[in-house]
Write a protein that holds these residues in place. Structure first.
Motif, PDB file in Angstrom:
ATOM      1  N   ARG A 169      10.305  14.960   1.614  1.00 15.94           N
ATOM      2  CA  ARG A 169       9.147  15.277   0.781  1.00 15.94           C
ATOM      3  C   ARG A 169       8.343  13.994   0.591  1.00 15.94           C
ATOM      4  O   ARG A 169       8.890  12.942   0.270  1.00 15.94           O
ATOM      5  CB  ARG A 169       9.611  15.825  -0.567  1.00 15.94           C
ATOM      6  N   VAL A 170       7.046  14.091   0.813  1.00 16.20           N
ATOM      7  CA  VAL A 170       6.152  12.941   0.676  1.00 16.20           C
ATOM      8  C   VAL A 170       5.566  12.965  -0.735  1.00 16.20           C
ATOM      9  O   VAL A 170       4.998  13.961  -1.160  1.00 16.20           O
ATOM     10  CB  VAL A 170       5.018  12.988   1.720  1.00 16.20           C
ATOM     11  N   GLU A 171       5.715  11.851  -1.437  1.00 18.38           N
ATOM     12  CA  GLU A 171       5.180  11.753  -2.794  1.00 18.38           C
ATOM     13  C   GLU A 171       4.074  10.708  -2.829  1.00 18.38           C
ATOM     14  O   GLU A 171       4.080   9.760  -2.055  1.00 18.38           O
ATOM     15  CB  GLU A 171       6.297  11.372  -3.766  1.00 18.38           C
ATOM     16  N   GLY A 172       3.149  10.882  -3.734  1.00 13.52           N
ATOM     17  CA  GLY A 172       2.109   9.890  -3.936  1.00 13.52           C
ATOM     18  C   GLY A 172       0.846  10.146  -3.138  1.00 13.52           C
ATOM     19  O   GLY A 172       0.761  11.054  -2.321  1.00 13.52           O
ATOM     20  N   ALA A 173      -0.137   9.282  -3.391  1.00 10.69           N
ATOM     21  CA  ALA A 173      -1.475   9.458  -2.822  1.00 10.69           C
ATOM     22  C   ALA A 173      -1.774   8.488  -1.685  1.00 10.69           C
ATOM     23  O   ALA A 173      -2.863   8.514  -1.137  1.00 10.69           O
ATOM     24  CB  ALA A 173      -2.510   9.272  -3.926  1.00 10.69           C
ATOM     25  N   SER A 174      -0.829   7.637  -1.302  1.00 15.14           N
ATOM     26  CA  SER A 174      -1.152   6.578  -0.346  1.00 15.14           C
ATOM     27  C   SER A 174      -1.543   7.080   1.040  1.00 15.14           C
ATOM     28  O   SER A 174      -2.227   6.384   1.770  1.00 15.14           O
ATOM     29  CB  SER A 174       0.013   5.595  -0.221  1.00 15.14           C
ATOM     30  N   MET A 175      -1.127   8.286   1.416  1.00 18.40           N
ATOM     31  CA  MET A 175      -1.455   8.802   2.748  1.00 18.40           C
ATOM     32  C   MET A 175      -2.514   9.908   2.708  1.00 18.40           C
ATOM     33  O   MET A 175      -2.715  10.611   3.695  1.00 18.40           O
ATOM     34  CB  MET A 175      -0.193   9.304   3.448  1.00 18.40           C
ATOM     35  N   GLN A 176      -3.199  10.066   1.580  1.00 19.84           N
ATOM     36  CA  GLN A 176      -4.266  11.067   1.511  1.00 19.84           C
ATOM     37  C   GLN A 176      -5.439  10.614   2.386  1.00 19.84           C
ATOM     38  O   GLN A 176      -5.701   9.418   2.461  1.00 19.84           O
ATOM     39  CB  GLN A 176      -4.755  11.225   0.067  1.00 19.84           C
ATOM     40  N   PRO A 177      -6.107  11.499   3.048  1.00 17.53           N
ATOM     41  CA  PRO A 177      -6.005  12.948   3.034  1.00 17.53           C
ATOM     42  C   PRO A 177      -5.035  13.515   4.069  1.00 17.53           C
ATOM     43  O   PRO A 177      -4.840  14.720   4.115  1.00 17.53           O
ATOM     44  CB  PRO A 177      -7.430  13.395   3.349  1.00 17.53           C
ATOM     45  N   SER A 178      -4.423  12.664   4.905  1.00 22.16           N
ATOM     46  CA  SER A 178      -3.519  13.172   5.940  1.00 22.16           C
ATOM     47  C   SER A 178      -2.333  13.924   5.343  1.00 22.16           C
ATOM     48  O   SER A 178      -1.944  14.976   5.837  1.00 22.16           O
ATOM     49  CB  SER A 178      -2.994  12.027   6.804  1.00 22.16           C
TER      50      SER A 178
ATOM     51  N   VAL B 146      -5.066  -8.245  13.505  1.00 22.44           N
ATOM     52  CA  VAL B 146      -5.618  -7.223  12.625  1.00 22.44           C
ATOM     53  C   VAL B 146      -6.482  -7.880  11.554  1.00 22.44           C
ATOM     54  O   VAL B 146      -6.151  -8.950  11.036  1.00 22.44           O
ATOM     55  CB  VAL B 146      -4.487  -6.355  12.006  1.00 22.44           C
ATOM     56  N   LYS B 147      -7.619  -7.250  11.280  1.00 19.51           N
ATOM     57  CA  LYS B 147      -8.471  -7.684  10.163  1.00 19.51           C
ATOM     58  C   LYS B 147      -7.905  -6.996   8.921  1.00 19.51           C
ATOM     59  O   LYS B 147      -7.878  -5.772   8.831  1.00 19.51           O
ATOM     60  CB  LYS B 147      -9.922  -7.275  10.397  1.00 19.51           C
ATOM     61  N   THR B 148      -7.438  -7.791   7.983  1.00 18.73           N
ATOM     62  CA  THR B 148      -6.743  -7.246   6.822  1.00 18.73           C
ATOM     63  C   THR B 148      -7.717  -6.754   5.758  1.00 18.73           C
ATOM     64  O   THR B 148      -8.913  -7.020   5.822  1.00 18.73           O
ATOM     65  CB  THR B 148      -5.801  -8.300   6.214  1.00 18.73           C
ATOM     66  N   MET B 149      -7.147  -6.060   4.798  1.00 21.86           N
ATOM     67  CA  MET B 149      -7.940  -5.543   3.676  1.00 21.86           C
ATOM     68  C   MET B 149      -7.233  -5.940   2.376  1.00 21.86           C
ATOM     69  O   MET B 149      -6.388  -5.207   1.879  1.00 21.86           O
ATOM     70  CB  MET B 149      -8.065  -4.024   3.776  1.00 21.86           C
ATOM     71  N   GLY B 150      -7.541  -7.120   1.882  1.00 17.19           N
ATOM     72  CA  GLY B 150      -6.944  -7.572   0.636  1.00 17.19           C
ATOM     73  C   GLY B 150      -5.708  -8.437   0.804  1.00 17.19           C
ATOM     74  O   GLY B 150      -5.106  -8.861  -0.168  1.00 17.19           O
TER      75      GLY B 150
ATOM     76  N   ASP C  57      -3.324   5.688   4.455  1.00 15.98           N
ATOM     77  CA  ASP C  57      -4.671   6.165   4.765  1.00 15.98           C
ATOM     78  C   ASP C  57      -5.625   6.053   3.570  1.00 15.98           C
ATOM     79  O   ASP C  57      -6.833   5.993   3.738  1.00 15.98           O
ATOM     80  CB  ASP C  57      -4.629   7.624   5.230  1.00 15.98           C
ATOM     81  N   HIS C  58      -5.073   6.042   2.365  1.00 17.23           N
ATOM     82  CA  HIS C  58      -5.885   5.997   1.152  1.00 17.23           C
ATOM     83  C   HIS C  58      -5.945   4.544   0.668  1.00 17.23           C
ATOM     84  O   HIS C  58      -5.192   4.130  -0.215  1.00 17.23           O
ATOM     85  CB  HIS C  58      -5.272   6.905   0.086  1.00 17.23           C
ATOM     86  N   HIS C  59      -6.849   3.790   1.271  1.00 10.30           N
ATOM     87  CA  HIS C  59      -6.947   2.351   0.985  1.00 10.30           C
ATOM     88  C   HIS C  59      -7.198   2.112  -0.495  1.00 10.30           C
ATOM     89  O   HIS C  59      -7.969   2.812  -1.126  1.00 10.30           O
ATOM     90  CB  HIS C  59      -8.045   1.716   1.839  1.00 10.30           C
TER      91      HIS C  59
ATOM     92  N   PHE D  28       0.651   0.740  -1.181  1.00 10.63           N
ATOM     93  CA  PHE D  28       1.442  -0.485  -1.107  1.00 10.63           C
ATOM     94  C   PHE D  28       1.879  -0.604   0.342  1.00 10.63           C
ATOM     95  O   PHE D  28       2.747   0.144   0.796  1.00 10.63           O
ATOM     96  CB  PHE D  28       2.631  -0.376  -2.071  1.00 10.63           C
ATOM     97  N   ASP D  29       1.215  -1.478   1.101  1.00 10.95           N
ATOM     98  CA  ASP D  29       1.423  -1.527   2.550  1.00 10.95           C
ATOM     99  C   ASP D  29       1.390  -2.962   3.054  1.00 10.95           C
ATOM    100  O   ASP D  29       1.556  -3.894   2.275  1.00 10.95           O
ATOM    101  CB  ASP D  29       0.395  -0.637   3.250  1.00 10.95           C
TER     102      ASP D  29
END
Length: 181
Positions: free
Chosen positions: A38-47, A101-105, A123-125, A129-130
């Motif tokens: 089961r996937v929890e949380g919003a980090s991979m939204q909208p996939s 890779v060009k990072t984001m933060g 997917d939900h930048h 936590f990645d």
């Protein structure tokens, strides 16, 4: 009466034999081939979990596919969290070893992924936590490749390995030095 006791004894014996064969086979299958999570949380939204906290997607995790650490950019993978080894996280592979890779933060604007590592992001930048938080991830932390959404039924689908165009690796180190769009 004796006949019914004999039947129960035979049934119990057959059940035990089947049980002691089925359990190791099932455990081996779930550990080596595939399982569900089961996937929890919003980090991979909208996939994954597009409905937010109202729903949790259940995905098929294929252990067999990552047994030789063979992953591609765009794959959604499950891995052991580099910050909490008791937790598994699910992210998208953005870059492979040798990619820049060009990072984001992240503390560095550009990162060259070292040998034996991958760069993963949700997917939900901004809600993930990645690798932008903890850097490149060792391939040894790979757990499985997420291949299908199994639940809820209206979301049954194969998960495609898609890399957003804006997250493609930088082509050359020169682009890093002179800036890329």
């Amino acid at each position: 009466m004796a006949q019914s006791q004999g039947w129960v004894k035979r049934y119990f014996k057959a059940f035990c034999k089947g049980f002691f064969v089925a359990v190791p086979v099932a455990v081996t299958f779930l550990d080596q081939v595939a399982c569900v999570a089961r996937v929890e949380g919003a980090s991979m939204q909208p996939s994954l979990n597009p409905g937010g906290s109202q729903s949790s997607d259940v995905v098929l995790l294929n252990h067999w596919k990552v047994r030789n650490f063979e992953v591609q950019r765009g794959d959604i993978v499950s891995l052991v969290s580099p910050k909490n080894p008791e937790q598994k996280i699910i992210k998208r592979v953005i870059a492979l070893e040798g990619d820049i890779v060009k990072t984001m933060g992240h503390k560095n604007r550009y990162v060259k992924v070292p040998r034996g590592h991958i760069w993963v992001e949700g997917d939900h930048h901004g809600h993930s936590f990645d690798s932008n938080s903890f850097g490149p991830v060792s391939l040894g932390l790979l757990h499985a490749h997420a291949t299908h959404i199994l639940w809820p039924p209206e979301r049954w689908q194969k998960l495609e390995s898609v890399l957003p165009p804006e997250r493609l690796p930088v082509q050359t180190e020169e682009e890093c030095l002179h800036g890329s769009p």
